[in-house]
Design an enzyme around this catalytic site. Sequence first.
Site, short mmCIF file in Angstrom:
data_model
loop_
_atom_site.label_atom_id
_atom_site.label_comp_id
_atom_site.label_asym_id
_atom_site.label_seq_id
_atom_site.Cartn_x
_atom_site.Cartn_y
_atom_site.Cartn_z
CE1 TYR A 111 105.22 -16.59 50.03
CE2 TYR A 111 103.83 -15.06 51.28
CZ TYR A 111 104.03 -15.89 50.19
OH TYR A 111 103.05 -16.01 49.24
CD GLU A 112 107.47 -14.57 46.32
OE1 GLU A 112 108.08 -14.86 45.28
OE2 GLU A 112 106.53 -13.75 46.34
CB ALA B 18 93.66 -14.02 49.53
CG HIS C 49 98.81 -21.37 48.44
ND1 HIS C 49 98.58 -20.03 48.72
CD2 HIS C 49 99.12 -21.41 47.13
CE1 HIS C 49 98.76 -19.31 47.63
NE2 HIS C 49 99.07 -20.13 46.65
CG HIS D 281 100.42 -14.54 43.05
ND1 HIS D 281 99.89 -13.32 43.40
CD2 HIS D 281 100.20 -15.35 44.10
CE1 HIS D 281 99.38 -13.40 44.62
NE2 HIS D 281 99.56 -14.62 45.07
CG ASN E 274 91.50 -18.37 55.76
OD1 ASN E 274 92.01 -17.89 54.74
ND2 ASN E 274 92.03 -18.25 56.96
CG HIS F 206 103.96 -12.72 48.69
ND1 HIS F 206 103.89 -13.20 47.41
CD2 HIS F 206 102.69 -12.42 49.05
CE1 HIS F 206 102.64 -13.19 47.01
NE2 HIS F 206 101.87 -12.71 47.98
CG MET G 237 101.11 -14.53 54.89
SD MET G 237 101.60 -16.16 54.32
CE MET G 237 100.54 -17.20 55.35
CB SER G 238 100.79 -9.53 50.57
OG SER G 238 99.39 -9.32 50.59
CB SER H 8 95.00 -15.23 46.08
OG SER H 8 96.35 -15.50 46.22
N1 HPA Z 1 96.63 -16.09 57.26
C1 HPA Z 1 97.56 -15.43 56.54
N2 HPA Z 1 97.41 -15.16 55.25
C2 HPA Z 1 96.27 -15.54 54.66
C3 HPA Z 1 95.26 -16.21 55.35
C4 HPA Z 1 95.45 -16.50 56.73
O1 HPA Z 1 94.60 -17.09 57.42
N3 HPA Z 1 94.26 -16.44 54.46
C5 HPA Z 1 94.67 -15.91 53.29
N4 HPA Z 1 95.88 -15.36 53.39
#
Ligand code: HPA
Length: 269
Positions: free
Chosen positions: A79-80, A107, A238, A55, A226, A77, A202-203, A24
Amino acid sequence: MTALATIQRLAPGFAPDIAVVLGSGWGGLTAQIQNPLRIPYAELAGFPQATVAGHSGELWLGHMGRHRVAVMSGRKHGYETGAVDGMKVPLQTFHALGCSVLVQTNAAGSVRAGIPPQSLMLITDHLNLPQRSPLVGEAGSERFVGMVDAYDPGLRQQALLIAAQHGQPLHQGVYAWFFGPQFETPAEIRMAQLLGADAVGMSTVPETILARHLGLRVLALSLITNMGAGLSQEQLSHAHTLEQAQAASDRASSLLAHVVAGLQLENTP
Ligand code: HPA
């Protein structure tokens, strides 16, 4: 037909030396690829059929600087589906085509006050918190792959130099993999801080393990979107991640383009 055979049919003789995975916020890199050939993942057996907003699911083949590149716009990912080997076929394919370097982007959330949203961070090491491996089921002693210097020190040094040459601040830190897709709890973010993480996401970690198993050298960059849960007033979502990623995407993509085009693959340890 295998993805390898499809690529060889569509781009005869094309041998990428660098593979890039765009997370991202990093999608702008594709505008910098010279003479691109775009292949939808739908045409590539074993490539991820992307399901995550932001994506797009295309492989771009082309040139950047003096390198031939294979750029994945969209990744799989854990989690998918729960499986963590969703990037195995793409990475095996790039390796079979002659590629020796994987540049990853993502990201991530920051857990350090000194690494604020919109910063860019070079990953120096990772925490595989779920303790899941895409190598489960592999045979042979190569499966016991060493993870010291998983993020190649020589490539990292070059990336830092290139960032400095372009006046682009680049933080360095440890990336902690959380399985997701839910965001972390504030307690989990405090745990990550205690464990020595600088960013969470998460990746990336499964791909790094797969790449090291194949002998690819890895470089990885995070765009901080963030602060981790509980560290600021912002509500995580998201949409918020994508919005923040968008705001920094020109800077991120431009740095990435300089790094990919500028990497020297020979003469580095
Ligand atoms: N946590 C997990 N994955 C993320 C975050 C987060 O705060 N920000 C962007 N991807």
